[in-house]
Write a protein that holds these residues in place. Structure first.
Motif, short mmCIF file in Angstrom:
data_model
loop_
_atom_site.label_atom_id
_atom_site.label_comp_id
_atom_site.label_asym_id
_atom_site.label_seq_id
_atom_site.Cartn_x
_atom_site.Cartn_y
_atom_site.Cartn_z
N GLN A 56 -18.14 28.22 -15.66
CA GLN A 56 -19.60 27.91 -16.28
C GLN A 56 -19.68 27.67 -17.64
O GLN A 56 -20.13 26.75 -18.49
N GLY A 57 -19.08 28.48 -18.36
CA GLY A 57 -18.84 28.48 -19.86
C GLY A 57 -18.15 27.29 -20.32
O GLY A 57 -18.40 26.67 -21.27
N LEU A 58 -17.26 26.85 -19.54
CA LEU A 58 -16.46 25.45 -19.76
C LEU A 58 -17.04 24.39 -19.63
O LEU A 58 -17.19 23.50 -20.31
N GLN A 59 -18.08 24.46 -18.40
CA GLN A 59 -18.87 23.30 -18.12
C GLN A 59 -20.14 23.00 -19.30
O GLN A 59 -20.31 21.97 -19.19
N GLN A 60 -20.36 24.07 -19.90
CA GLN A 60 -21.32 23.92 -21.14
C GLN A 60 -20.87 23.11 -22.07
O GLN A 60 -21.40 22.29 -22.61
N GLN A 61 -19.41 23.08 -22.16
CA GLN A 61 -18.86 22.17 -23.35
C GLN A 61 -18.20 21.07 -22.69
O GLN A 61 -17.89 19.95 -23.33
N LEU A 62 -18.47 20.78 -21.20
CA LEU A 62 -17.85 19.68 -20.77
C LEU A 62 -18.82 19.15 -19.59
O LEU A 62 -18.56 19.25 -18.30
N ARG A 63 -19.91 18.65 -19.94
CA ARG A 63 -21.20 18.63 -19.26
C ARG A 63 -20.88 17.69 -17.94
O ARG A 63 -21.29 17.61 -16.86
N ASP A 64 -20.15 16.60 -18.20
CA ASP A 64 -19.66 15.58 -16.92
C ASP A 64 -18.59 16.08 -16.12
O ASP A 64 -18.48 15.22 -15.34
N ALA A 65 -18.02 16.93 -16.41
CA ALA A 65 -16.74 17.51 -15.75
C ALA A 65 -17.20 18.33 -14.47
O ALA A 65 -17.98 19.19 -14.50
N THR A 66 -16.70 18.10 -13.39
CA THR A 66 -16.72 18.97 -12.07
C THR A 66 -15.83 20.26 -12.13
O THR A 66 -15.00 20.27 -13.07
N GLN A 67 -16.32 21.38 -11.60
CA GLN A 67 -15.45 22.48 -11.51
C GLN A 67 -13.91 22.01 -11.04
O GLN A 67 -13.09 22.72 -11.53
N ASP A 68 -13.69 21.28 -10.00
CA ASP A 68 -12.24 21.01 -9.63
C ASP A 68 -11.79 20.17 -10.75
O ASP A 68 -10.44 20.63 -11.00
N GLN A 69 -12.07 19.40 -11.50
CA GLN A 69 -11.60 18.94 -12.70
C GLN A 69 -11.17 19.69 -13.75
O GLN A 69 -10.13 19.68 -14.18
N ILE A 70 -12.16 20.64 -14.04
CA ILE A 70 -12.07 21.80 -15.10
C ILE A 70 -10.67 22.55 -14.72
O ILE A 70 -10.01 23.00 -15.34
N LEU A 71 -10.74 23.12 -13.46
CA LEU A 71 -9.79 23.95 -12.53
C LEU A 71 -8.23 23.25 -12.96
O LEU A 71 -7.41 23.77 -13.14
N ALA A 72 -8.33 22.02 -12.49
CA ALA A 72 -7.06 21.23 -12.63
C ALA A 72 -6.62 21.23 -14.13
O ALA A 72 -5.33 21.07 -14.51
N ALA A 73 -7.49 20.77 -15.01
CA ALA A 73 -7.06 20.91 -16.52
C ALA A 73 -6.62 22.47 -17.04
O ALA A 73 -5.66 22.19 -17.64
N TRP A 74 -7.30 23.48 -16.63
CA TRP A 74 -6.93 24.72 -16.93
C TRP A 74 -5.49 25.07 -16.51
O TRP A 74 -4.78 25.76 -17.05
#
Length: 200
Positions: A56-74
């Motif tokens: 959720q903290g990452l999503q605050q800085q990546l408003r248009d990204a899904t959690q799956d996209q963030i996980l893949a990036a991480w």
């Protein structure tokens, strides 16, 4: 005389591409890595916040990204784990007490296990008397307390311990406690060269 060896994980056994996380996050809209992300990452590595709170903290800085996209990036940071390093470690475990001490988080460990399979990660984990992950310990390197805890729990004399890590601040902190250290230079040295380093 060295009797025990404490190893870091990332860039010692598993290869990392630290730039890949930044590149992937930038593709999702991150302008630049900042102090807030540093703190978020450290809190997650210390196990002070949950997986969901981190995402959720990452999503605050990546408003248009899904959690799956963030996980893949991480998880883009995690590359291969060469078989020759595992083979070396298995042989080493017959001669020394081995421990793993890693600054890491639950997302990266889950991904490592999924990518490599149960047979491989169990063979790796079985080389160690105990595995210490920062997110389970609620502390992280280079805080001196994390090294002291391993020494105390395992009743280790620092003069008989070798610590292997790719980050100088981590080996410097361990050295202050009297532990012998190898600050491995990624890309120039390999952990399998340990015997050639005249450290044991």
């Amino acid at each position: 005389m060295i009797q025990s060896i404490i190893f870091d994980f990332g860039d010692i056994f598993i290869n990392l591409d630290k730039q890949a996380i930044l590149n992937a996050l930038q593709k999702l809209g991150l302008q630049e890595w900042n102090a807030a992300l540093d703190e978020l990452n450290e809190q997650f590595e210390r196990g002070e916040i949950s997986r969901n709170a981190f995402l959720q903290g990452l999503q605050q800085q990546l408003r248009d990204a899904t959690q799956d996209q963030i996980l893949a990036a991480w998880n883009a940071v995690l590359l291969d784990f060469p078989q020759h390093r595992l083979t070396f470690l298995q042989e080493l475990s017959k001669k020394y007490r081995l421990f793993l001490l890693s600054n890491t988080d639950s997302i990266h460990i889950s991904y490592f296990e999924q990518q490599n399979g149960k047979g491989f990660y169990e063979a790796f984990y079985n080389c160690f008397e105990k595995i210490y992950f920062s997110f389970e310990m609620v502390m992280r390197k280079p805080d001196s307390a994390i090294y002291q805890r391993v020494l105390d729990e395992q009743k280790l004399d620092p003069a008989t311990v070798l610590f292997v890590d790719d980050k100088k601040e981590n080996t410097d902190a361990a050295a202050k406690l009297g532990i012998k250290v190898w600050n491995l230079q990624v890309g120039q040295e390999d952990v399998t060269e340990l015997y050639e380093k005249d450290l044991l």
